[in-house]
Design a protein around this motif. Structure first.
Motif, PDB file in Angstrom:
ATOM      1  N   MET A  93       0.838  -1.186   0.000  1.00 45.85           N
ATOM      2  CA  MET A  93       0.000   0.000   0.000  1.00 45.85           C
ATOM      3  C   MET A  93       0.879   1.245   0.000  1.00 45.85           C
ATOM      4  N   ILE A  94       0.581   2.183  -0.868  1.00 51.97           N
ATOM      5  CA  ILE A  94       1.392   3.393  -0.999  1.00 51.97           C
ATOM      6  C   ILE A  94       0.815   4.495  -0.118  1.00 51.97           C
ATOM      7  N   GLY A  95       1.671   5.135   0.672  1.00 51.17           N
ATOM      8  CA  GLY A  95       1.251   6.251   1.497  1.00 51.17           C
ATOM      9  C   GLY A  95       1.588   7.568   0.822  1.00 51.17           C
ATOM     10  N   TYR A  96       0.613   8.447   0.750  1.00 46.04           N
ATOM     11  CA  TYR A  96       0.816   9.800   0.221  1.00 46.04           C
ATOM     12  C   TYR A  96       0.600  10.796   1.356  1.00 46.04           C
ATOM     13  N   ALA A  97       1.482  11.754   1.473  1.00 47.78           N
ATOM     14  CA  ALA A  97       1.350  12.799   2.480  1.00 47.78           C
ATOM     15  C   ALA A  97       1.061  14.124   1.789  1.00 47.78           C
ATOM     16  N   SER A  98       0.264  14.947   2.418  1.00 48.30           N
ATOM     17  CA  SER A  98       0.024  16.285   1.885  1.00 48.30           C
ATOM     18  C   SER A  98       1.351  17.021   1.747  1.00 48.30           C
ATOM     19  N   ARG A  99       1.462  17.831   0.706  1.00 38.11           N
ATOM     20  CA  ARG A  99       2.728  18.511   0.455  1.00 38.11           C
ATOM     21  C   ARG A  99       3.096  19.408   1.623  1.00 38.11           C
ATOM     22  N   THR A 100       4.367  19.364   2.004  1.00 37.50           N
ATOM     23  CA  THR A 100       4.890  20.195   3.080  1.00 37.50           C
ATOM     24  C   THR A 100       6.213  20.816   2.642  1.00 37.50           C
ATOM     25  N   GLY A 101       6.512  21.969   3.179  1.00 37.46           N
ATOM     26  CA  GLY A 101       7.790  22.600   2.876  1.00 37.46           C
ATOM     27  C   GLY A 101       8.811  22.410   3.984  1.00 37.46           C
ATOM     28  N   THR A 102       8.442  21.674   5.031  1.00 36.36           N
ATOM     29  CA  THR A 102       9.341  21.453   6.161  1.00 36.36           C
ATOM     30  C   THR A 102      10.397  20.416   5.796  1.00 36.36           C
ATOM     31  N   ARG A 103      11.655  20.817   5.832  1.00 32.57           N
ATOM     32  CA  ARG A 103      12.725  19.927   5.376  1.00 32.57           C
ATOM     33  C   ARG A 103      12.815  18.648   6.191  1.00 32.57           C
ATOM     34  N   ARG A 104      12.671  18.787   7.504  1.00 30.65           N
ATOM     35  CA  ARG A 104      12.760  17.605   8.355  1.00 30.65           C
ATOM     36  C   ARG A 104      11.693  16.574   7.983  1.00 30.65           C
ATOM     37  N   ASN A 105      10.475  17.052   7.789  1.00 32.82           N
ATOM     38  CA  ASN A 105       9.386  16.137   7.467  1.00 32.82           C
ATOM     39  C   ASN A 105       9.542  15.555   6.074  1.00 32.82           C
ATOM     40  N   LEU A 106      10.002  16.357   5.129  1.00 34.82           N
ATOM     41  CA  LEU A 106      10.240  15.849   3.780  1.00 34.82           C
ATOM     42  C   LEU A 106      11.314  14.765   3.782  1.00 34.82           C
ATOM     43  N   ALA A 107      12.370  14.983   4.556  1.00 35.46           N
ATOM     44  CA  ALA A 107      13.442  13.991   4.636  1.00 35.46           C
ATOM     45  C   ALA A 107      12.924  12.679   5.216  1.00 35.46           C
ATOM     46  N   ALA A 108      12.071  12.781   6.239  1.00 39.46           N
ATOM     47  CA  ALA A 108      11.506  11.580   6.845  1.00 39.46           C
ATOM     48  C   ALA A 108      10.614  10.839   5.864  1.00 39.46           C
ATOM     49  N   LEU A 109       9.818  11.570   5.100  1.00 38.28           N
ATOM     50  CA  LEU A 109       8.951  10.950   4.104  1.00 38.28           C
ATOM     51  C   LEU A 109       9.769  10.242   3.025  1.00 38.28           C
ATOM     52  N   ARG A 110      10.836  10.884   2.587  1.00 34.62           N
ATOM     53  CA  ARG A 110      11.689  10.268   1.561  1.00 34.62           C
ATOM     54  C   ARG A 110      12.301   8.971   2.071  1.00 34.62           C
ATOM     55  N   ARG A 111      12.804   8.993   3.299  1.00 36.72           N
ATOM     56  CA  ARG A 111      13.428   7.790   3.859  1.00 36.72           C
ATOM     57  C   ARG A 111      12.429   6.633   3.951  1.00 36.72           C
ATOM     58  N   ALA A 112      11.180   6.978   4.232  1.00 37.73           N
ATOM     59  CA  ALA A 112      10.159   5.947   4.397  1.00 37.73           C
ATOM     60  C   ALA A 112       9.541   5.513   3.070  1.00 37.73           C
ATOM     61  N   GLY A 113       9.907   6.189   1.984  1.00 44.65           N
ATOM     62  CA  GLY A 113       9.368   5.811   0.683  1.00 44.65           C
ATOM     63  C   GLY A 113       7.953   6.301   0.421  1.00 44.65           C
ATOM     64  N   TRP A 114       7.526   7.330   1.156  1.00 40.50           N
ATOM     65  CA  TRP A 114       6.209   7.899   0.911  1.00 40.50           C
ATOM     66  C   TRP A 114       6.263   8.843  -0.289  1.00 40.50           C
ATOM     67  N   ARG A 115       5.097   9.204  -0.780  1.00 37.54           N
ATOM     68  CA  ARG A 115       4.978  10.142  -1.885  1.00 37.54           C
ATOM     69  C   ARG A 115       4.115  11.318  -1.453  1.00 37.54           C
ATOM     70  N   LEU A 116       4.023  12.338  -2.289  1.00 39.91           N
ATOM     71  CA  LEU A 116       3.234  13.518  -1.957  1.00 39.91           C
ATOM     72  C   LEU A 116       1.933  13.534  -2.742  1.00 39.91           C
ATOM     73  N   ILE A 117       0.895  14.080  -2.129  1.00 37.25           N
ATOM     74  CA  ILE A 117      -0.315  14.404  -2.874  1.00 37.25           C
ATOM     75  C   ILE A 117      -0.366  15.926  -2.940  1.00 37.25           C
ATOM     76  N   VAL A 118      -0.320  16.444  -4.140  1.00 35.02           N
ATOM     77  CA  VAL A 118      -0.261  17.892  -4.364  1.00 35.02           C
ATOM     78  C   VAL A 118      -1.659  18.360  -4.746  1.00 35.02           C
ATOM     79  N   SER A 119      -2.147  19.367  -4.053  1.00 40.03           N
ATOM     80  CA  SER A 119      -3.483  19.888  -4.317  1.00 40.03           C
ATOM     81  C   SER A 119      -3.408  21.068  -5.274  1.00 40.03           C
ATOM     82  N   ALA A 120      -4.376  21.125  -6.184  1.00 37.63           N
ATOM     83  CA  ALA A 120      -4.452  22.254  -7.111  1.00 37.63           C
ATOM     84  C   ALA A 120      -4.720  23.556  -6.378  1.00 37.63           C
ATOM     85  N   ALA A 121      -5.170  23.463  -5.124  1.00 29.69           N
ATOM     86  CA  ALA A 121      -5.478  24.658  -4.337  1.00 29.69           C
ATOM     87  C   ALA A 121      -4.308  25.136  -3.496  1.00 29.69           C
ATOM     88  N   SER A 122      -3.141  24.479  -3.631  1.00 25.06           N
ATOM     89  CA  SER A 122      -1.976  24.874  -2.833  1.00 25.06           C
ATOM     90  C   SER A 122      -0.781  25.123  -3.748  1.00 25.06           C
TER      91      SER A 122
END
Length: 207
Positions: free
Chosen positions: A1-30
Motif C-alpha cells: 500500500m502506498i502512502g501519500y502525504a500532503s505537500r509540506t515545505g518542512t525539510r525535516r518532514n520531507l526527509a523523513a517521508l523520503r526515507r520511508a518511501g512515501w509520496r506527496l499528494i499535491v493539491s491544485a489549491a496549494s
C-alpha cells in the motif's frame, strides 16, 4: 500500500517521508511543488469545500498543465458529499483529461452507490474514496470489493491514524493520503509500520 502525504515545505518532514518511501499528494489549491518526489495530483475540491467556495476549475487546469503528465494519478473534479451532482461533474471532465495519459481516479461521494459506479471503473479509471467521514467508514468495504472485482486502483482520502491505515489495508486499498505524516514527523514511523504490515484478512473480506 502506498502512502501519500500532503505537500509540506518542512525539510525535516520531507526527509523523513523520503526515507520511508512515501509520496506527496499535491493539491491544485496549494503550492504546485513536488519537492522532487513522486506525487499524485488532487483537484483542490476539498480545500474549496472547507473555505465555502465553489470548485476552482482554472486553478485545477493550471495544476494539470504543470504537473498532470507525470502524476501517479489525477483526481477528477468533484463536489464533496455532492452525490449525483458530483458524479455528473466528474464525468464531464473525463474525456478532457484522458488524452493526458495519466491514470484518473473518480471521487465517490455520499449518495453514490456501487451499482452506478461499477460500469465506469476499471484499470484506466480508479476509485478515490472521499465524502464525509461517517459515509466513508460505512461504505469503505463496498468500494474495496468493487475495485477488487474490476481491477481498479483504490485510494482512500484523509487517513491520519493507524486505525484508519489498518482499515485501508483491510479493504485492499492501493493507496491512501493524509496530513498527519507531513505535519508531524513523529507520527510517520507508526503510520508507516502499519502501512507495511500485510493484512491477512483483506483477501477474505474482498471475496
Amino acid at each position: 500500500m502506498i502512502g501519500y502525504a500532503s505537500r509540506t515545505g518542512t525539510r525535516r518532514n520531507l526527509a523523513a517521508l523520503r526515507r520511508a518511501g512515501w509520496r506527496l499528494i499535491v493539491s491544485a489549491a496549494s503550492d504546485l511543488r513536488t519537492e522532487g518526489m513522486r506525487y499524485a495530483l488532487d483537484n483542490g475540491a476539498w480545500t474549496c469545500h472547507q473555505q465555502g467556495r465553489p470548485f476552482d476549475a482554472p486553478s485545477f487546469m493550471r495544476a494539470v498543465d504543470l504537473l498532470g503528465m507525470h502524476a501517479d494519478w489525477i483526481v477528477l473534479p468533484d463536489i464533496v458529499a455532492g452525490g449525483h451532482r458530483s458524479l455528473e461533474l466528474s464525468l464531464s471532465w473525463l474525456e478532457r483529461l484522458r488524452p493526458l495519459g495519466a491514470p484518473l481516479l473518480l471521487a465517490v461521494q455520499d449518495g453514490m452507490s456501487t451499482t452506478e459506479i461499477a460500469p465506469l471503473i476499471g484499470p484506466d479509471l480508479g476509485i478515490f474514496v472521499g465524502g464525509s467521514t461517517e459515509w466513508k467508514l460505512a461504505t469503505a468495504l463496498d468500494w474495496g470489493r468493487l475495485a477488487h472485482a474490476h481491477g481498479a486502483h483504490l485510494h482512500v482520502a484523509r487517513v491520519n491514524t493507524a486505525r484508519r491505515v489498518r482499515l485501508c489495508a483491510a479493504i485492499g486499498a492501493s493507496s491512501f493520503d493524509g496530513t498527519s505524516a507531513s505535519r508531524f514527523a513523529v507520527t510517520l514511523p507508526l503510520l508507516d509500520a502499519v502501512r507495511r504490515q500485510p493484512d491477512l484478512l483483506s483477501a477474505a473480506a474482498l471475496v
